[in-house]
Design a protein around this motif. Structure first.
Motif, short mmCIF file in Angstrom:
data_model
loop_
_atom_site.label_atom_id
_atom_site.label_comp_id
_atom_site.label_asym_id
_atom_site.label_seq_id
_atom_site.Cartn_x
_atom_site.Cartn_y
_atom_site.Cartn_z
N LEU A 40 0.82 -1.21 0.00
CA LEU A 40 0.00 0.00 0.00
C LEU A 40 0.86 1.27 0.00
O LEU A 40 0.39 2.34 -0.41
CB LEU A 40 -0.92 -0.02 1.23
CG LEU A 40 -2.02 1.03 1.35
CD1 LEU A 40 -3.20 0.44 2.11
CD2 LEU A 40 -1.54 2.28 2.09
N PHE A 82 0.85 3.93 -2.70
CA PHE A 82 -0.48 4.48 -2.99
C PHE A 82 -0.98 5.44 -1.90
O PHE A 82 -1.97 6.13 -2.11
CB PHE A 82 -1.51 3.35 -3.14
CG PHE A 82 -1.12 2.26 -4.09
CD1 PHE A 82 -0.35 2.53 -5.20
CD2 PHE A 82 -1.52 0.95 -3.87
CE1 PHE A 82 0.02 1.52 -6.09
CE2 PHE A 82 -1.16 -0.07 -4.74
CZ PHE A 82 -0.39 0.22 -5.85
N PHE A 83 -0.32 5.45 -0.75
CA PHE A 83 -0.86 6.16 0.42
C PHE A 83 -0.89 7.67 0.20
O PHE A 83 -1.87 8.33 0.58
CB PHE A 83 -0.03 5.80 1.65
CG PHE A 83 -0.72 6.12 2.95
CD1 PHE A 83 -1.79 5.37 3.39
CD2 PHE A 83 -0.29 7.19 3.73
CE1 PHE A 83 -2.43 5.67 4.58
CE2 PHE A 83 -0.92 7.50 4.92
CZ PHE A 83 -1.98 6.74 5.35
N GLU A 110 -9.98 7.20 -0.45
CA GLU A 110 -9.57 5.83 -0.78
C GLU A 110 -9.07 5.08 0.45
O GLU A 110 -9.19 3.86 0.53
CB GLU A 110 -8.46 5.87 -1.84
CG GLU A 110 -8.91 6.37 -3.21
CD GLU A 110 -8.90 7.88 -3.32
OE1 GLU A 110 -9.27 8.40 -4.39
OE2 GLU A 110 -8.52 8.56 -2.33
N GLU A 111 -8.50 5.79 1.40
CA GLU A 111 -8.04 5.16 2.64
C GLU A 111 -9.22 4.78 3.52
O GLU A 111 -9.27 3.67 4.07
CB GLU A 111 -7.12 6.11 3.40
CG GLU A 111 -6.68 5.57 4.75
CD GLU A 111 -5.94 6.60 5.59
OE1 GLU A 111 -5.60 6.29 6.75
OE2 GLU A 111 -5.71 7.74 5.11
N HIS A 165 -2.85 7.32 -5.57
CA HIS A 165 -3.77 6.99 -4.47
C HIS A 165 -5.09 6.40 -4.96
O HIS A 165 -5.81 5.75 -4.20
CB HIS A 165 -4.02 8.19 -3.55
CG HIS A 165 -4.69 9.36 -4.21
ND1 HIS A 165 -3.99 10.43 -4.72
CD2 HIS A 165 -6.00 9.64 -4.42
CE1 HIS A 165 -4.84 11.31 -5.22
NE2 HIS A 165 -6.06 10.85 -5.05
N MET A 213 -5.32 2.68 -4.31
CA MET A 213 -5.41 2.17 -2.95
C MET A 213 -6.57 1.18 -2.79
O MET A 213 -6.50 0.24 -2.00
CB MET A 213 -5.58 3.33 -1.96
CG MET A 213 -4.96 3.06 -0.60
SD MET A 213 -5.26 4.37 0.63
CE MET A 213 -4.63 5.81 -0.20
N ILE A 243 -5.91 -2.67 -2.94
CA ILE A 243 -5.20 -3.41 -1.89
C ILE A 243 -6.02 -4.56 -1.30
O ILE A 243 -5.48 -5.66 -1.09
CB ILE A 243 -4.73 -2.45 -0.78
CG1 ILE A 243 -3.62 -1.53 -1.33
CG2 ILE A 243 -4.22 -3.20 0.43
CD1 ILE A 243 -2.37 -2.25 -1.78
#
Length: 488
Positions: A124, A127-128, A135-136, A318, A321, A324
């Motif tokens: 991840l 992409f963070f 997205e998180e 991102h 994400m 994942i």
């Protein structure tokens, strides 16, 4: 035996917490960081800060994300400022880790399932991109849903109404964050729906549909009521739905062509090559059973995810994400096979150490990147600079004065007590996409006449907005990062 089992569970939970902590240390909001929130994160934090002080999203602030991200940030800021938001990030990430591990257990034993979860979250890191993003926050809801889908396909136990409602609610939550992160629900629900229709189990189709819709409504109704009661519903529709349509189709977004779309899809595919290859491998097994139906849904989830990411026609990392959760089954499966290669060894260090070393080598880029990001966050003095900038703004204006930051560096507002002169706390790339927004922002500035206008250097080619400075302002301060103009 029971005590030993409890001890193992405690160690497992601690391990999953460590994984979540590892990821969340990438966030500039973490307590050890000297960095500032990222571009999008700063927007969300500004809207959330406004909500705490009685202002309304979409009415007092323009932004085109879902309501939930502002609510999450408002809760975090209320609990403990940036650290409070970071703790919510940690809670969400831990929830995602927990359900990722429970899903991984369907594809591997305890140790490879844990390692599969660990390295899925290691993946991840690229992409963070600063975290505190939609997205998180959608991750735990995708993980929960994949776990329910996996359990259904692998055990053939019909999901109860609560589980179906949870699936619907998780889907509803995704819509409250961003409208194009629903690939997993679209894929697996389509497989279940078609399978039930082929079996002529119409009662099950009706039951699944009704409770899924009930779950969606359970998530959406509180938000809709809030928007209606505060008079911000129409503005929400205009910004979150209508503007997002313009935003996605705008030529300004890397040219709205099929070529740009294809490039975005290919880039998303490149970030997920091995998990996607595993998905294809499972599909070619051609065993028509409940697990094969899972593999169909799993493969479709990748395809739909790639297409939805491609619709943006942009290559922001991102966006990936959301892939994942789909990494977990494939990486757990591969880890199980890797450990099996060394299972006959008599030396425990060799049996486990070599596979872990191989995984570390394979994910070396992500591991080194994560370490670099953590180091950069800790050594950064950006927060110190912005604190002094905010202090300068406050000391050179009085309570009630407004200011405006040209461009999209909304982090400036987070370090000053002065409010924006316009609901367009950022104008780029909005002013390029919509001439109307550009005109409205200029009109706001001409009417409100903010006492200070802050111009971040090296951000955008924003000369179309430079006209708001005009003859009424003169250069007052230059830090080589910002020029501040003062009203004459």
């Amino acid at each position: 035996m029971i005590k030993e089992h409890k001890k193992q569970n405690i160690f497992l939970l601690c391990g999953l917490f460590f994984i979540a902590l590892f990821v969340c240390m990438l966030s500039p909001l973490n307590p050890l960081s000297g960095n500032i929130p990222g571009t999008d994160s700063s927007v969300f934090l500004n809207v959330a800060q406004g909500m705490i002080h009685g202002k309304l999203p979409y009415v007092d602030f323009f932004d085109h994300k879902g309501l939930l991200v502002y609510v999450i940030d408002a809760a975090g800021l209320f609990l403990g400022g940036f650290t409070g938001v970071w703790l919510i990030e940690l809670l969400f990430m831990f929830t995602g880790c927990f359900f990722a591990y429970k899903t991984a257990l369907f594809f591997a034993g305890t140790i490879p399932a844990f390692l599969g979860t660990l390295f899925s979250f290691v993946a991840l890191a690229p992409f963070f991109e600063g975290g505190n993003l939609t997205e998180e926050y959608v991750l735990p809801f995708i993980f929960i849903s994949i776990y329910i889908f996996t359990k259904y396909f692998f055990t053939e136990i019909e999901p109860d109404t609560i589980q179906i409602g949870i699936l619907g609610a998780c889907f509803g939550v995704s819509l409250l964050l961003r409208p194009n992160m629903f690939a997993v629900w679209l894929a697996f629900c389509s497989v279940i729906f078609i399978h039930k229709l082929l079996l002529k189990e119409y009662a099950a189709v009706i039951r699944y549909t009704l409770f899924f819709i009930f779950g969606i409504l359970l998530a959406l109704l509180p938000a809709a009521l809030y928007l209606k009661m505060t008079g911000s519903f129409n503005e929400c529709v205009n910004q979150y739905i209508v503007f997002n349509g313009l935003y996605a189709a705008s030529p300004a977004r890397a040219s709205a062509t099929f070529t740009a779309f294809a490039k975005s899809v290919i880039k998303a595919l490149n970030t997920s090559t091995i998990p996607f290859v595993i998905a294809l491998f499972w599909l070619f097994k051609k065993n028509v059973d409940c697990r094969y139906r899972f593999y169909v849904g799993y493969g479709l989830s990748f395809v739909f995810s790639f297409l939805l990411i491609g619709l943006s026609r942009m290559n922001y990392l991102h966006y990936n994400m959301v892939l994942i959760p789909l990494f977990v089954p494939a990486i757990a499966f591969c880890t199980e096979k890797l450990l099996a290669l060394f299972s006959l060894s008599k030396h425990k260090i060799y049996k486990l150490g070599v596979p872990v070393f191989v995984l570390c080598v394979f994910f070396n880029y992500q591991i080194l990147l994560a370490m670099h990001i953590c180091y950069e966050n800790i050594k950064s003095d950006a927060e110190t600079y912005f604190t002094s900038l905010g202090k300068f703004i406050d000391e050179n204006s009085v309570s009630g004065d407004t200011v405006s930051v040209i461009g999209n560096q909304c982090s400036v507002y987070l370090f000053t007590k002065r409010e924006s002169a316009s609901k367009y706390i950022y104008q780029m790339p909005l002013a390029i996409i919509s001439e109307k927004i550009k005109d409205e922002y200029i009109a706001d500035i001409q009417k409100a006449k903010p006492y200070l206008i802050i111009f971040p250097l090296g951000r955008f080619d924003i000369h179309p907005l430079f006209e708001v400075i005009g003859d009424d302002y003169h250069e007052y301060y230059n830090s080589e990062q910002h020029i501040i103009y003062n009203r004459k």
